[in-house]
Design a protein around this motif. Sequence first.
Motif, PDB file in Angstrom:
ATOM      1  N   VAL A  30      28.905  34.977  55.073  1.00 41.23           N
ATOM      2  CA  VAL A  30      30.049  34.988  54.170  1.00 41.23           C
ATOM      3  C   VAL A  30      30.129  36.325  53.429  1.00 41.23           C
ATOM      4  CG1 VAL A  30      30.928  33.968  52.028  1.00 41.23           C
ATOM      5  CG2 VAL A  30      30.216  32.491  53.895  1.00 41.23           C
ATOM      6  N   ILE A  31      28.993  36.817  52.979  1.00 35.86           N
ATOM      7  CA  ILE A  31      28.966  38.102  52.276  1.00 35.86           C
ATOM      8  C   ILE A  31      29.406  39.225  53.198  1.00 35.86           C
ATOM      9  CG2 ILE A  31      27.387  39.810  51.281  1.00 35.86           C
ATOM     10  CD1 ILE A  31      25.922  37.321  50.053  1.00 35.86           C
ATOM     11  N   LYS A  32      28.956  39.203  54.438  1.00 35.27           N
ATOM     12  CA  LYS A  32      29.372  40.227  55.399  1.00 35.27           C
ATOM     13  C   LYS A  32      30.891  40.220  55.571  1.00 35.27           C
ATOM     14  CE  LYS A  32      28.930  41.693  60.236  1.00 35.27           C
ATOM     15  NZ  LYS A  32      30.125  42.469  60.105  1.00 35.27           N
ATOM     16  N   GLY A  55      31.503  33.033  44.075  1.00 38.11           N
ATOM     17  CA  GLY A  55      30.450  32.649  45.014  1.00 38.11           C
ATOM     18  C   GLY A  55      29.083  32.676  44.357  1.00 38.11           C
ATOM     19  N   ALA A  56      28.828  33.704  43.558  1.00 37.52           N
ATOM     20  CA  ALA A  56      27.536  33.814  42.875  1.00 37.52           C
ATOM     21  C   ALA A  56      27.328  32.667  41.900  1.00 37.52           C
ATOM     22  CB  ALA A  56      27.442  35.156  42.150  1.00 37.52           C
ATOM     23  N   LYS A  70      11.150  35.917  45.730  1.00 38.77           N
ATOM     24  CA  LYS A  70      12.153  35.311  44.867  1.00 38.77           C
ATOM     25  C   LYS A  70      13.107  34.471  45.703  1.00 38.77           C
ATOM     26  CE  LYS A  70      12.059  39.031  41.503  1.00 38.77           C
ATOM     27  NZ  LYS A  70      12.823  40.074  40.825  1.00 38.77           N
ATOM     28  N   PRO A  71      13.768  33.482  45.086  1.00 36.11           N
ATOM     29  CA  PRO A  71      14.750  32.683  45.832  1.00 36.11           C
ATOM     30  C   PRO A  71      15.876  33.562  46.380  1.00 36.11           C
ATOM     31  CG  PRO A  71      14.334  31.744  43.657  1.00 36.11           C
ATOM     32  CD  PRO A  71      13.642  33.067  43.710  1.00 36.11           C
ATOM     33  N   ILE A  72      16.466  33.123  47.462  1.00 35.90           N
ATOM     34  CA  ILE A  72      17.568  33.849  48.093  1.00 35.90           C
ATOM     35  C   ILE A  72      18.865  33.319  47.486  1.00 35.90           C
ATOM     36  CG2 ILE A  72      18.751  34.321  50.264  1.00 35.90           C
ATOM     37  CD1 ILE A  72      15.983  33.863  51.615  1.00 35.90           C
ATOM     38  N   THR A  73      19.596  34.211  46.857  1.00 33.72           N
ATOM     39  CA  THR A  73      20.843  33.836  46.194  1.00 33.72           C
ATOM     40  C   THR A  73      21.999  34.673  46.733  1.00 33.72           C
ATOM     41  OG1 THR A  73      20.586  35.462  44.416  1.00 33.72           O
ATOM     42  CG2 THR A  73      19.600  33.272  44.054  1.00 33.72           C
ATOM     43  N   ARG A  76      21.762  38.166  45.178  1.00 36.42           N
ATOM     44  CA  ARG A  76      20.707  38.997  45.773  1.00 36.42           C
ATOM     45  C   ARG A  76      21.152  39.524  47.143  1.00 36.42           C
ATOM     46  NH1 ARG A  76      15.963  40.163  44.651  1.00 36.42           N
ATOM     47  NH2 ARG A  76      15.747  38.589  43.029  1.00 36.42           N
ATOM     48  N   LEU A  77      21.722  38.662  47.970  1.00 39.87           N
ATOM     49  CA  LEU A  77      22.170  39.097  49.295  1.00 39.87           C
ATOM     50  C   LEU A  77      23.313  40.095  49.193  1.00 39.87           C
ATOM     51  CD1 LEU A  77      22.018  35.733  51.285  1.00 39.87           C
ATOM     52  CD2 LEU A  77      20.453  37.679  51.454  1.00 39.87           C
TER      53      LEU A  77
END
Length: 104
Positions: A30-32, A55-56, A70-73, A76-77
């Motif tokens: 989705v970020i891409k 989204g964040a 750390k967790p993947i958020t 972060r991505l």
Amino acid sequence: LNKITPERFDAIRDKFCAMPMESAADLALVIKLIFDKALTEPAFGSVYADLCVSGAERFPEFANDDPKGKPITFKRLLLNRCQEEFEAEKNCDTSGMEEKEAAA
């Protein structure tokens, strides 16, 4: 994302945030898509930025495979994607300068 405009933002954001995110890979995809659209349509950059804020706030975080990681958020991505793009641009600029110096 092809129909996103400031006037249609609320409806598209609601659909966007309702998408199921089942893994960090889903978030990365989705970020891409958002990032690429923002680069190709700079006139709507602020709309895509607002979509990223939503989204964040709404997408879940995922556990990192590394127990110490750390967790993947979403955030972060997204930051990782921005860093990758910045470094790619920096490398392109540097290689172009090196070619000019070699030719001189």
